[in-house]
Scaffold this motif. Structure first.
Motif, PDB file in Angstrom:
ATOM      1  N   PHE A  18       0.835  -1.204   0.000  1.00 38.27           N
ATOM      2  CA  PHE A  18       0.000   0.000   0.000  1.00 38.27           C
ATOM      3  C   PHE A  18       0.873   1.258   0.000  1.00 38.27           C
ATOM      4  CE2 PHE A  18      -2.300   3.311   2.411  1.00 38.27           C
ATOM      5  CZ  PHE A  18      -3.369   3.505   1.544  1.00 38.27           C
ATOM      6  N   ILE A  19       1.940   1.226   0.803  1.00 33.07           N
ATOM      7  CA  ILE A  19       2.852   2.373   0.861  1.00 33.07           C
ATOM      8  C   ILE A  19       3.546   2.587  -0.486  1.00 33.07           C
ATOM      9  CG2 ILE A  19       4.989   3.243   1.902  1.00 33.07           C
ATOM     10  CD1 ILE A  19       4.118   1.828   4.501  1.00 33.07           C
ATOM     11  N   LEU A  20       3.988   1.464  -1.094  1.00 30.37           N
ATOM     12  CA  LEU A  20       4.659   1.545  -2.401  1.00 30.37           C
ATOM     13  C   LEU A  20       3.730   2.106  -3.475  1.00 30.37           C
ATOM     14  CD1 LEU A  20       6.670  -1.820  -2.460  1.00 30.37           C
ATOM     15  CD2 LEU A  20       7.603   0.505  -2.285  1.00 30.37           C
ATOM     16  N   LEU A  21       2.460   1.677  -3.428  1.00 31.29           N
ATOM     17  CA  LEU A  21       1.485   2.173  -4.405  1.00 31.29           C
ATOM     18  C   LEU A  21       1.244   3.676  -4.233  1.00 31.29           C
ATOM     19  CD1 LEU A  21      -1.115  -0.755  -4.468  1.00 31.29           C
ATOM     20  CD2 LEU A  21       0.439  -0.049  -6.307  1.00 31.29           C
ATOM     21  N   LYS A  22       1.198   4.114  -2.970  1.00 31.97           N
ATOM     22  CA  LYS A  22       1.019   5.546  -2.710  1.00 31.97           C
ATOM     23  C   LYS A  22       2.199   6.357  -3.250  1.00 31.97           C
ATOM     24  CE  LYS A  22      -0.622   7.239   1.079  1.00 31.97           C
ATOM     25  NZ  LYS A  22      -0.827   7.559   2.500  1.00 31.97           N
ATOM     26  N   VAL A  23       3.422   5.840  -3.002  1.00 33.83           N
ATOM     27  CA  VAL A  23       4.626   6.524  -3.501  1.00 33.83           C
ATOM     28  C   VAL A  23       4.605   6.578  -5.019  1.00 33.83           C
ATOM     29  CG1 VAL A  23       7.130   6.377  -3.702  1.00 33.83           C
ATOM     30  CG2 VAL A  23       6.026   5.941  -1.490  1.00 33.83           C
ATOM     31  N   LEU A  24       4.229   5.440  -5.635  1.00 37.35           N
ATOM     32  CA  LEU A  24       4.173   5.379  -7.098  1.00 37.35           C
ATOM     33  C   LEU A  24       3.137   6.355  -7.643  1.00 37.35           C
ATOM     34  CD1 LEU A  24       5.176   3.965  -9.669  1.00 37.35           C
ATOM     35  CD2 LEU A  24       3.377   2.257  -9.349  1.00 37.35           C
ATOM     36  N   ALA A  25       2.005   6.441  -6.972  1.00 39.06           N
ATOM     37  CA  ALA A  25       0.939   7.359  -7.398  1.00 39.06           C
ATOM     38  C   ALA A  25       1.412   8.808  -7.336  1.00 39.06           C
ATOM     39  CB  ALA A  25      -0.295   7.162  -6.534  1.00 39.06           C
ATOM     40  N   VAL A  26       2.128   9.140  -6.269  1.00 39.89           N
ATOM     41  CA  VAL A  26       2.658  10.498  -6.124  1.00 39.89           C
ATOM     42  C   VAL A  26       3.642  10.822  -7.247  1.00 39.89           C
ATOM     43  CG1 VAL A  26       4.113  11.985  -4.684  1.00 39.89           C
ATOM     44  CG2 VAL A  26       2.324  10.592  -3.618  1.00 39.89           C
ATOM     45  N   VAL A  32       2.945  13.733 -14.420  1.00 47.03           N
ATOM     46  CA  VAL A  32       1.831  14.254 -15.231  1.00 47.03           C
ATOM     47  C   VAL A  32       1.734  15.776 -15.091  1.00 47.03           C
ATOM     48  CG1 VAL A  32      -0.675  14.292 -15.474  1.00 47.03           C
ATOM     49  CG2 VAL A  32       0.517  12.116 -15.208  1.00 47.03           C
ATOM     50  N   LEU A  33       1.851  16.265 -13.862  1.00 45.32           N
ATOM     51  CA  LEU A  33       1.796  17.711 -13.628  1.00 45.32           C
ATOM     52  C   LEU A  33       2.956  18.428 -14.317  1.00 45.32           C
ATOM     53  CD1 LEU A  33       0.753  17.894  -9.848  1.00 45.32           C
ATOM     54  CD2 LEU A  33      -0.600  18.604 -11.841  1.00 45.32           C
ATOM     55  N   PHE A  39       3.779  21.674 -21.288  1.00 43.35           N
ATOM     56  CA  PHE A  39       2.876  21.850 -22.430  1.00 43.35           C
ATOM     57  C   PHE A  39       2.193  23.215 -22.391  1.00 43.35           C
ATOM     58  CE2 PHE A  39      -1.384  21.488 -24.296  1.00 43.35           C
ATOM     59  CZ  PHE A  39      -1.074  21.063 -25.581  1.00 43.35           C
ATOM     60  N   VAL A  40       1.634  23.555 -21.226  1.00 43.28           N
ATOM     61  CA  VAL A  40       0.904  24.822 -21.086  1.00 43.28           C
ATOM     62  C   VAL A  40       1.842  26.020 -21.235  1.00 43.28           C
ATOM     63  CG1 VAL A  40      -0.421  26.260 -19.484  1.00 43.28           C
ATOM     64  CG2 VAL A  40      -0.935  23.817 -19.680  1.00 43.28           C
ATOM     65  N   VAL A  41       3.004  25.943 -20.596  1.00 41.85           N
ATOM     66  CA  VAL A  41       3.976  27.047 -20.691  1.00 41.85           C
ATOM     67  C   VAL A  41       4.390  27.269 -22.142  1.00 41.85           C
ATOM     68  CG1 VAL A  41       6.341  27.741 -20.137  1.00 41.85           C
ATOM     69  CG2 VAL A  41       4.853  26.843 -18.342  1.00 41.85           C
ATOM     70  N   ASN A  42       4.577  26.173 -22.879  1.00 42.82           N
ATOM     71  CA  ASN A  42       4.951  26.281 -24.295  1.00 42.82           C
ATOM     72  C   ASN A  42       3.853  26.974 -25.092  1.00 42.82           C
ATOM     73  OD1 ASN A  42       6.558  25.598 -26.738  1.00 42.82           O
ATOM     74  ND2 ASN A  42       4.835  24.254 -27.174  1.00 42.82           N
ATOM     75  N   LYS A  43       2.596  26.587 -24.854  1.00 44.02           N
ATOM     76  CA  LYS A  43       1.471  27.196 -25.561  1.00 44.02           C
ATOM     77  C   LYS A  43       1.368  28.688 -25.259  1.00 44.02           C
ATOM     78  CE  LYS A  43      -0.389  23.743 -27.818  1.00 44.02           C
ATOM     79  NZ  LYS A  43      -0.458  23.759 -29.302  1.00 44.02           N
TER      80      LYS A  43
END
Length: 327
Positions: A18-26, A32-33, A39-43
């Motif tokens: 569960f801890i590993l999945l949380k770290v991976l999600a972060v 993604v962010l 992408f947005v800065v380029n536009k």
């Protein structure tokens, strides 16, 4: 059951998982962010820079589109300048050379489609199409007799031009120009990756954090700003990607051509090109049958006109003067 903790091993493993999945999600969310931000800065930057790019030269209609041409100087003879492949801002890139030549010649810099301030086109970037478009631009300006001078890939397009329109070109000048027989042109280029870099904004990010390509170059700060903005605008656009796709076929097509024997021909090339085997002999082979042919070498990079414009201009004028005396 674990005798020391009294807990079942499976429960402990579930907690670790569960801890590993949380770290991976972060990590995934952070990536993604980051990608979204790039992408947005380029536009936003691209939109902002559209209004900051200053027009230069004049537009001429070619195949229903606008092709940008810069004309400078009042000399009796005309020099037409063509850029190397991928040069984002030809008229600004050639500025040091234009300044050296314009007191003596009328200089015409043609920015092909996909370059500088010219429109883009969906027409295939074959040598035949590119040369025909340049010819149409010059015809619309009533320029029908000139010295053809160019950098890099102009060695291929120029070779085609002087054979198609032999009565228009009075001399050919190559600045570290490509040669049809040079090796390595059959390598597959990652065009998909180039397109992704452009669309994602990572191309802009890479140039922003990379070395300044104009550091130490003879350009003022404002010109450098304009060149950087146009580089971001034109980087890996669809027209230039299609030109890269046609690169090898264009080289192959040029192998059946040679420069006319009577055409004055001078090459200014790198003295030590480690990227292409036999760089100097390849150019010497091109002039071997010329009545007026010469190869000159300079210490410097591929863009010799950035650092050797004065020497190029002086030696070119001396060469043309000798040609006139020999006639």
């Amino acid at each position: 059951m674990d005798l020391e903790t009294g807990k079942k091993p499976a429960s402990k493993m579930k907690k670790i998982l569960f801890i590993l999945l949380k770290v991976l999600a972060v990590i995934v969310i952070a990536i993604v962010l980051f990608v979204a931000t790039v992408f947005v800065v380029n536009k936003i930057s691209s939109k902002s820079e559209e209004g900051k790019i200053k027009p230069y030269g004049q537009s001429v209609k070619v195949d229903g589109k606008n092709m940008n041409v810069l004309i400078q100087g009042q000399g009796e003879e005309t020099i037409v300048l063509l850029p190397g492949q991928g040069t984002a801002t030809p008229a600004l890139d050639f500025k040091p050379l234009i300044e050296e030549l314009s007191p003596f010649y009328k200089i015409v810099v043609v920015e092909p489609f996909g370059y500088g301030l010219s429109d883009r086109t969906d027409k295939e970037r074959t040598t035949d199409n590119i040369v025909s478009e340049v010819h149409e631009a010059l015809q619309s300006l009533n320029i029908d007799r000139f010295i053809l001078m160019g950098h890099s890939i102009t060695g291929i397009y120029g070779l085609d031009y002087v054979n198609k329109y032999p009565n228009e070109v009075s001399a050919f000048v190559g600045i570290d120009t490509s040669v049809p027989a040079q090796g390595g042109m059959d390598k597959k280029l990652p065009l998909g990756a180039f397109k992704l870099l452009k669309q994602s904004g990572f191309g802009r990010l890479m140039t922003s954090f990379g070395e300044d390509p104009f550091a130490g170059m003879p350009y003022d700060d404002e010109t450098k700003k304009q060149m950087k903005m146009l580089s971001n605008k034109n980087m890996f656009n669809n027209t230039s990607l299609n030109e890269l796709e046609n690169l090898y076929p264009n080289f192959v097509a040029a192998r059946s051509l040679s420069f006319p024997k009577e055409l004055p021909l001078i090459f200014f090339i790198q003295a030590n090109n480690t990227g292409v085997k036999g760089w100097i002999p390849l150019h010497e082979e091109q002039i071997k049958d010329s009545v007026h042919g010469k190869v000159m070498t300079f210490e410097g990079g591929h863009y010799l006109h950035h650092t050797k414009s004065k020497e190029i201009a002086e030696n070119f004028r001396a060469f043309m003067e000798q040609v006139k005396q020999d006639k």
